[in-house]
Write a protein that holds these residues in place. Structure first.
Motif, PDB file in Angstrom:
ATOM      1  N   VAL A   1      48.029  44.702   0.900  1.00 27.31           N
ATOM      2  CA  VAL A   1      47.080  45.552   1.634  1.00 27.31           C
ATOM      3  C   VAL A   1      45.803  45.680   0.804  1.00 27.31           C
ATOM      4  O   VAL A   1      45.847  45.704  -0.429  1.00 27.31           O
ATOM      5  CB  VAL A   1      47.707  46.933   1.975  1.00 27.31           C
ATOM      6  N   ILE A   2      44.671  45.716   1.510  1.00 24.68           N
ATOM      7  CA  ILE A   2      43.356  45.696   0.852  1.00 24.68           C
ATOM      8  C   ILE A   2      42.701  47.071   0.954  1.00 24.68           C
ATOM      9  O   ILE A   2      42.751  47.723   1.997  1.00 24.68           O
ATOM     10  CB  ILE A   2      42.404  44.679   1.543  1.00 24.68           C
ATOM     11  N   VAL A   3      42.042  47.476  -0.137  1.00 26.57           N
ATOM     12  CA  VAL A   3      41.264  48.713  -0.135  1.00 26.57           C
ATOM     13  C   VAL A   3      40.112  48.510  -1.109  1.00 26.57           C
ATOM     14  O   VAL A   3      40.169  47.630  -1.969  1.00 26.57           O
ATOM     15  CB  VAL A   3      42.151  49.921  -0.567  1.00 26.57           C
ATOM     16  N   CYS A   4      39.063  49.301  -0.955  1.00 29.90           N
ATOM     17  CA  CYS A   4      38.025  49.340  -1.982  1.00 29.90           C
ATOM     18  C   CYS A   4      37.865  50.799  -2.362  1.00 29.90           C
ATOM     19  O   CYS A   4      37.275  51.570  -1.606  1.00 29.90           O
ATOM     20  CB  CYS A   4      36.707  48.758  -1.472  1.00 29.90           C
ATOM     21  N   THR A   5      38.414  51.190  -3.516  1.00 32.02           N
ATOM     22  CA  THR A   5      38.387  52.615  -3.876  1.00 32.02           C
ATOM     23  C   THR A   5      36.987  53.081  -4.251  1.00 32.02           C
ATOM     24  O   THR A   5      36.661  54.246  -4.075  1.00 32.02           O
ATOM     25  CB  THR A   5      39.328  52.917  -5.066  1.00 32.02           C
ATOM     26  N   LEU A   6      36.169  52.173  -4.807  1.00 30.15           N
ATOM     27  CA  LEU A   6      34.875  52.614  -5.331  1.00 30.15           C
ATOM     28  C   LEU A   6      33.811  52.736  -4.244  1.00 30.15           C
ATOM     29  O   LEU A   6      32.887  53.516  -4.370  1.00 30.15           O
ATOM     30  CB  LEU A   6      34.383  51.647  -6.408  1.00 30.15           C
ATOM     31  N   CYS A   7      33.918  51.924  -3.193  1.00 30.00           N
ATOM     32  CA  CYS A   7      32.906  52.018  -2.134  1.00 30.00           C
ATOM     33  C   CYS A   7      33.586  51.586  -0.835  1.00 30.00           C
ATOM     34  O   CYS A   7      34.455  52.307  -0.362  1.00 30.00           O
ATOM     35  CB  CYS A   7      31.660  51.207  -2.451  1.00 30.00           C
ATOM     36  N   SER A   8      33.199  50.454  -0.278  1.00 32.94           N
ATOM     37  CA  SER A   8      33.853  50.027   0.958  1.00 32.94           C
ATOM     38  C   SER A   8      33.734  48.529   1.119  1.00 32.94           C
ATOM     39  O   SER A   8      33.508  48.024   2.211  1.00 32.94           O
ATOM     40  CB  SER A   8      33.244  50.745   2.159  1.00 32.94           C
ATOM     41  N   CYS A   9      33.857  47.783   0.015  1.00 33.21           N
ATOM     42  CA  CYS A   9      33.751  46.319   0.056  1.00 33.21           C
ATOM     43  C   CYS A   9      34.739  45.759   1.086  1.00 33.21           C
ATOM     44  O   CYS A   9      35.895  46.159   1.133  1.00 33.21           O
ATOM     45  CB  CYS A   9      34.054  45.720  -1.313  1.00 33.21           C
ATOM     46  N   TYR A  10      34.244  44.822   1.868  1.00 30.89           N
ATOM     47  CA  TYR A  10      35.006  44.301   3.012  1.00 30.89           C
ATOM     48  C   TYR A  10      34.475  42.899   3.285  1.00 30.89           C
ATOM     49  O   TYR A  10      33.276  42.650   3.119  1.00 30.89           O
ATOM     50  CB  TYR A  10      34.737  45.230   4.211  1.00 30.89           C
ATOM     51  N   PRO A  11      35.339  41.961   3.700  1.00 35.53           N
ATOM     52  CA  PRO A  11      34.845  40.591   3.939  1.00 35.53           C
ATOM     53  C   PRO A  11      34.082  40.481   5.259  1.00 35.53           C
ATOM     54  O   PRO A  11      34.501  39.809   6.189  1.00 35.53           O
ATOM     55  CB  PRO A  11      36.137  39.763   3.949  1.00 35.53           C
ATOM     56  N   ARG A  12      32.935  41.178   5.331  1.00 39.39           N
ATOM     57  CA  ARG A  12      32.153  41.248   6.574  1.00 39.39           C
ATOM     58  C   ARG A  12      31.782  39.870   7.092  1.00 39.39           C
ATOM     59  O   ARG A  12      31.719  39.658   8.304  1.00 39.39           O
ATOM     60  CB  ARG A  12      30.852  42.023   6.342  1.00 39.39           C
ATOM     61  N   ASN A  13      31.487  38.963   6.152  1.00 39.99           N
ATOM     62  CA  ASN A  13      31.026  37.645   6.591  1.00 39.99           C
ATOM     63  C   ASN A  13      32.115  36.856   7.313  1.00 39.99           C
ATOM     64  O   ASN A  13      31.847  35.882   7.978  1.00 39.99           O
ATOM     65  CB  ASN A  13      30.519  36.838   5.391  1.00 39.99           C
ATOM     66  N   LEU A  14      33.358  37.339   7.183  1.00 36.97           N
ATOM     67  CA  LEU A  14      34.444  36.667   7.902  1.00 36.97           C
ATOM     68  C   LEU A  14      35.046  37.550   8.993  1.00 36.97           C
ATOM     69  O   LEU A  14      35.404  37.058  10.057  1.00 36.97           O
ATOM     70  CB  LEU A  14      35.542  36.253   6.913  1.00 36.97           C
ATOM     71  N   LEU A  15      35.136  38.846   8.760  1.00 36.39           N
ATOM     72  CA  LEU A  15      35.822  39.743   9.704  1.00 36.39           C
ATOM     73  C   LEU A  15      34.866  40.641  10.496  1.00 36.39           C
ATOM     74  O   LEU A  15      35.311  41.413  11.344  1.00 36.39           O
ATOM     75  CB  LEU A  15      36.831  40.637   8.964  1.00 36.39           C
ATOM     76  N   GLY A  16      33.566  40.571  10.202  1.00 33.50           N
ATOM     77  CA  GLY A  16      32.628  41.468  10.888  1.00 33.50           C
ATOM     78  C   GLY A  16      32.590  42.825  10.206  1.00 33.50           C
ATOM     79  O   GLY A  16      33.007  42.975   9.063  1.00 33.50           O
ATOM     80  N   LEU A  17      32.075  43.824  10.931  1.00 34.73           N
ATOM     81  CA  LEU A  17      31.899  45.151  10.332  1.00 34.73           C
ATOM     82  C   LEU A  17      33.251  45.824  10.136  1.00 34.73           C
ATOM     83  O   LEU A  17      34.151  45.672  10.955  1.00 34.73           O
ATOM     84  CB  LEU A  17      31.005  46.017  11.226  1.00 34.73           C
ATOM     85  N   PRO A  18      33.399  46.597   9.054  1.00 33.68           N
ATOM     86  CA  PRO A  18      34.691  47.257   8.812  1.00 33.68           C
ATOM     87  C   PRO A  18      34.908  48.426   9.772  1.00 33.68           C
ATOM     88  O   PRO A  18      33.943  49.038  10.227  1.00 33.68           O
ATOM     89  CB  PRO A  18      34.561  47.762   7.370  1.00 33.68           C
ATOM     90  N   PRO A  19      36.180  48.736  10.054  1.00 35.20           N
ATOM     91  CA  PRO A  19      36.450  49.943  10.840  1.00 35.20           C
ATOM     92  C   PRO A  19      36.060  51.183  10.027  1.00 35.20           C
ATOM     93  O   PRO A  19      36.059  51.144   8.800  1.00 35.20           O
ATOM     94  CB  PRO A  19      37.968  49.899  11.051  1.00 35.20           C
ATOM     95  N   ASP A  20      35.711  52.261  10.725  1.00 34.98           N
ATOM     96  CA  ASP A  20      35.252  53.469  10.025  1.00 34.98           C
ATOM     97  C   ASP A  20      36.292  53.992   9.045  1.00 34.98           C
ATOM     98  O   ASP A  20      35.959  54.457   7.965  1.00 34.98           O
ATOM     99  CB  ASP A  20      34.888  54.568  11.028  1.00 34.98           C
ATOM    100  N   TRP A  21      37.580  53.929   9.426  1.00 35.85           N
ATOM    101  CA  TRP A  21      38.596  54.502   8.541  1.00 35.85           C
ATOM    102  C   TRP A  21      38.657  53.786   7.200  1.00 35.85           C
ATOM    103  O   TRP A  21      39.033  54.356   6.188  1.00 35.85           O
ATOM    104  CB  TRP A  21      39.974  54.556   9.200  1.00 35.85           C
TER     105      TRP A  21
END
Lengths: 213, 86
Positions: free
Chosen positions: A110-130
Motif C-alpha cells: 500500500v502506498i502513502v506519502c506521509t510528508l505531503c501527497s506525492c502520487y504518480p499523477r503522470n500515470l494515474l491522474g489526480l489523486p483522490p482527496d482522501w
C-alpha cells in the motif's frame, strides 16, 4: 421558515465561494501573469498543460497492470524500471521516477506519502482527496490494517502488509494480483478490472463477475 | 541485507526524512543512485548529490509494543547522509 436554506432537491445550498483571494492564490496569479508578460509561456500553453493533466486517468495505470498480467517479459521490465517500461508502452509520464511493487500470495503493498501527497499523477491522474488527508497519511504507517479495513479490505494475518512511504524522488504503483478465473480474458478486458484503489493498494481489482457492473 | 540506522537528528528546514524513522534501524532494500539533496535544493542552493536508499523497517522496530502487527513492514526512501551502517 425551516426550509429556507434548502434547495428544491432538499439539499442545503452550497455556500458561494466569492471570498477574497488568499495570499497564495494572489501569488499564483501574479507569477502566471509575469511569465506570460515576459514571454516565457502563453496562456494557451498553460491551458494545454491543464488539459493534459486532466486527461490522465487511472485507465493508463490499468493498461500497465493488465499488460504485466499477460506479458511476463514486460512485468520483469516493469519491476526493474517502471518508468522506462511505461514509456515503452507510449505513456508520456514526464521525468517521473516510478517503482512498481508487486502483490503476491504473501505480501500486500500500500502506498502513502506521509510528508505531503506525492502520487504518480503522470500515470494515474489526480489523486483522490482522501489520499491527501492528514488522517490517511498519518494512520497508514501506524495502523495500515485498520485503514485498509475501513476501505473494505481485510488482509489475512499471515499476509505481510508492506507500506511504501513516498517521501522523496520516487513514485509508486501497486501491481495487484490477477483476479481468479481470468486466464482467457484479453488484455483490454483485464484492464477494466483494475481499479485506481487497487493500484494505490487500498483495494483489490474487480472480480470477473463485476466486469460489466 | 545491509543494516543501517537513520540518524536521530532534528535540524530545521526542509527535511525529507520522516520523524518516525529517525534513530531506527532497518535493512537496505535497494540503492537508487545519486539524487540532489532536497535540503539544499529547497533553498535554491547548489545541491550536493547523495545516494537515495530504500530502507525496510519492521513495524516492531518503529512502534514497539504499540505496533498493530509487528512483522508488517514499511519501506522509506532515505538520502544516504542520513544513514550509518550498523
Amino acid at each position: 421558515m425551516p426550509h429556507d436554506h434548502l434547495s428544491p432537491s432538499g439539499h442545503p445550498y452550497r455556500a458561494d465561494d466569492d471570498t477574497p483571494l488568499t495570499y497564495w492564490q494572489t501569488m499564483e496569479i501574479a507569477v502566471r501573469e509575469l511569465l506570460i508578460e515576459k514571454g516565457h509561456l502563453s496562456a494557451v500553453e498553460i491551458q494545454h498543460q491543464i488539459d493534459a493533466m486532466d486527461a490522465r486517468s487511472p485507465a493508463n495505470g490499468a493498461k500497465v497492470v493488465a499488460k504485466s498480467w499477460v506479458d511476463p517479459e514486460f512485468k520483469a521490465a516493469l519491476l526493474k524500471d517502471a518508468g522506462s517500461a511505461c514509456r515503452s508502452l507510449g505513456f508520456d509520464i514526464g521525468p517521473m521516477h516510478l517503482i512498481a511493487v508487486e502483490n503476491t500470495d504473501d505480501i500486500h503493498n500500500v502506498i502513502v506519502c506521509t510528508l505531503c501527497s506525492c502520487y504518480p499523477r503522470n500515470l494515474l491522474g489526480l489523486p483522490p482527496d482522501w489520499y491527501k488527508s492528514r488522517e490517511y497519511r498519518s494512520r497508514t504507517v501506524k495502523e495500515p490494517r485498520k485503514v485498509l479495513g475501513e476501505f473494505g479490505l481485510e488482509v489475512a494475518p499471515n499476509i505481510e502488509v508492506r507500506v511504501h512511504d513516498s517521501t522523496a524522488d520516487m513514485r509508486y504503483i501497486v501491481l495487484p494480483n490477477r483476479p481468479p478465473d481470468t486466464e482467457s480474458l484479453p488484455e483490454e478486458e483485464l484492464a477494466k478490472l483494475v481499479t485506481r484503489d487497487s493500484m494505490i493498494g487500498v483495494g483489490l481489482p474487480k472480480h470477473l463477475s463485476e466486469l460489466n457492473a | 541485507m545491509i543494516k543501517v540506522r537513520v540518524h536521530d537528528r532534528w535540524p530545521p528546514g526542509h527535511i525529507r526524512t520522516p520523524a518516525y524513522i529517525r534513530g531506527k534501524v532497518g535493512c537496505v532494500e535497494r540503492n537508487l543512485g545519486p539524487f540532489n539533496n532536497p535540503e539544499q535544493n529547497a533553498y535554491r542552493l547548489d545541491p550536493d548529490q547523495h545516494d537515495l536508499v530504500r530502507v525496510r523497517f519492521t513495524m516492531d522496530e518503529l512502534w514497539g509494543t504499540d505496533a498493530e502487527h509487528p512483522t508488517d513492514t514499511i519501506e522509506v526512501e532515505v538520502y544516504s547522509h542520513w544513514l550509518e551502517k550498523v
